[in-house]
Design an enzyme around this catalytic site. Structure first.
Site, PDB file in Angstrom:
ATOM      1  CG  HIS A 174      -2.043   0.951   1.150  1.00 24.75           C
ATOM      2  ND1 HIS A 174      -1.879   2.305   1.279  1.00 24.75           N
ATOM      3  CD2 HIS A 174      -3.360   0.745   0.917  1.00 24.75           C
ATOM      4  CE1 HIS A 174      -3.062   2.897   1.148  1.00 24.75           C
ATOM      5  NE2 HIS A 174      -3.971   1.974   0.917  1.00 24.75           N
ATOM      6  CD  GLU A 181     -10.162  -3.457   2.909  1.00 29.18           C
ATOM      7  OE1 GLU A 181      -9.988  -2.464   2.172  1.00 29.18           O
ATOM      8  OE2 GLU A 181      -9.370  -3.793   3.812  1.00 29.18           O
ATOM      9  CD  GLU A 183     -11.878   0.478   9.700  1.00 31.66           C
ATOM     10  OE1 GLU A 183     -11.725   0.375   8.481  1.00 31.66           O
ATOM     11  OE2 GLU A 183     -10.974   0.225  10.520  1.00 31.66           O
ATOM     12  CG  ASP A 218      -7.377  -5.868   5.871  1.00 32.18           C
ATOM     13  OD1 ASP A 218      -6.788  -6.389   6.844  1.00 32.18           O
ATOM     14  OD2 ASP A 218      -7.154  -4.719   5.487  1.00 32.18           O
ATOM     15  CG  HIS A 252     -10.876  -5.043   8.336  1.00 32.27           C
ATOM     16  ND1 HIS A 252     -11.205  -3.975   9.137  1.00 32.27           N
ATOM     17  CD2 HIS A 252     -10.184  -4.522   7.288  1.00 32.27           C
ATOM     18  CE1 HIS A 252     -10.742  -2.860   8.608  1.00 32.27           C
ATOM     19  NE2 HIS A 252     -10.115  -3.163   7.477  1.00 32.27           N
ATOM     20  CG  HIS A 261      -5.685  -4.836   2.064  1.00 29.70           C
ATOM     21  ND1 HIS A 261      -6.617  -3.842   2.278  1.00 29.70           N
ATOM     22  CD2 HIS A 261      -4.971  -4.457   0.964  1.00 29.70           C
ATOM     23  CE1 HIS A 261      -6.473  -2.902   1.341  1.00 29.70           C
ATOM     24  NE2 HIS A 261      -5.494  -3.250   0.533  1.00 29.70           N
ATOM     25  NE  ARG A 287      -5.769  -0.562  10.096  1.00 25.87           N
ATOM     26  CZ  ARG A 287      -6.268  -1.146   9.003  1.00 25.87           C
ATOM     27  NH1 ARG A 287      -5.480  -1.723   8.122  1.00 25.87           N
ATOM     28  NH2 ARG A 287      -7.556  -1.137   8.782  1.00 25.87           N
ATOM     29  CD  GLU A 298      -4.772  -1.680   4.142  1.00 23.91           C
ATOM     30  OE1 GLU A 298      -5.238  -1.011   3.223  1.00 23.91           O
ATOM     31  OE2 GLU A 298      -5.467  -2.452   4.818  1.00 23.91           O
TER      32      GLU A 298
HETATM   33 MN    MN Z   1      -7.442  -3.162   4.201  1.00 17.42          MN
END
Ligand code: MN
Length: 288
Positions: free
Chosen positions: A13, A153, A159, A186, A189, A212, A218, A247
């Site tokens: 990313h 996604e 979110e 991802d 998540h 991802h 993260r 990411e």
């Molecule tokens: Mn993502």
């Protein structure tokens, strides 16, 4: 298992290296991604007018990279809205992002674009959901005309209220019912919402179009809670072929449109090169 004409590519990313896509920062991101051995760079196309297509195309050629486009919408462009003008603004913005991605030669648009990237204060309604599905059909057709795939996604409950698991995403894809619309999973998540790191991938099968790879905080891969061995094992079971994109976000590299929406308050790393080198080795060791 039937495959979907995508090819395995390792991506990074752009926010690993650069907070915006100004010529100077774009060059730094592309050269760094290429040097670290990435095939693909995922460019944030939240504000399509800010991406210089000609400059980007030249950079990709110079550094032998392909690009994907990360697209997000906000409250002003939320296609789940009951306000028709807001839905229209979201569809129009998606079309601009598709045009921009097409102009730079990319074919994969990804990101949580089925609803606004925000904490919702209440559950989604049937009307919200239907508005998103109808809008997504139009976006998908527009993308198909330009040979572009839409990868939706699935993000966590903080979110989106529309869907938070792979299985919910597959039901949404069934409703949209367009061959160029895929699921985008991802690990960050999934670690919050799924029953482990395997079932969602197996359920998606050949509808999985984009991945991802993100750690639970993260930051550096392998230093958090995500069970990556199980996840990559599941990818192998479905013979996943498509982008596998690292990411990671830190308060050191900031895009105002995305970093605040993702609640990136902490400094989890400061050396993009070291982070990206470690990540591609980590991913290739588990999936190649
Ligand atoms: Mn993502």
């Amino acid at each position: 298992m039937a495959q979907n004409n995508k090819t395995l590519q390792f991506g990074g990313h752009s926010l690993v290296w650069a907070g915006d896509w100004s010529p100077k920062n774009a060059r730094f991101a592309a050269s760094s991604a290429s040097t670290a051995g990435y095939d693909l760079i995922e460019i944030l196309i939240a504000e399509p007018e800010k991406i210089d297509a000609a400059m980007t195309k030249d950079l990709l050629a110079e550094f032998n990279l392909t690009a994907s486009g990360c697209f997000v919408i906000n409250a002003k462009t939320d296609i789940t809205s009951t306000d028709k003008s807001i839905v229209k603004a979201g569809v129009d913005l998606a079309k601009q992002a598709i045009d921009k991605l097409s102009a730079i030669g990319g074919v994969e648009l990804d990101g949580p674009m089925a609803s606004s990237l925000q904490p919702y204060e209440q559950p989604v309604t049937k009307e919200n959901r239907n508005n998103s599905v109808v809008a997504m059909k139009e976006i998908a057709d527009y993308a198909a005309d330009k040979g572009i795939n839409i990868n939706i996604e699935i993000v966590n409950r903080y979110e989106s209220n529309l869907m938070n698991t792979a299985k919910e995403g597959l039901l949404y894809l069934e409703e949209v019912n367009k061959p160029n619309v895929y699921l985008h999973l991802d690990t960050y998540h999934m670690n919050i919402e799924e029953d482990g790191m395997v079932d969602g991938v197996l359920a998606a099968g050949d509808r999985l179009g984009y991945v991802h790879i993100g750690e639970s905080h993260r930051g550096y891969l392998g230093t958090g809670n995500v069970d990556f061995d199980s996840f990559f094992g599941a990818l192998k079971k479905i013979n996943y072929q498509g982008p596998v994109t690292f990411e990671s976000f830190s308060s050191v590299v900031v895009d105002p449109a995305l970093s605040n929406a993702l609640r990136i308050w902490r400094n989890l790393w400061s050396d993009s090169h070291d982070l990206a080198d470690q990540a591609i080795k980590f991913m290739k060791k588990r999936y190649s």
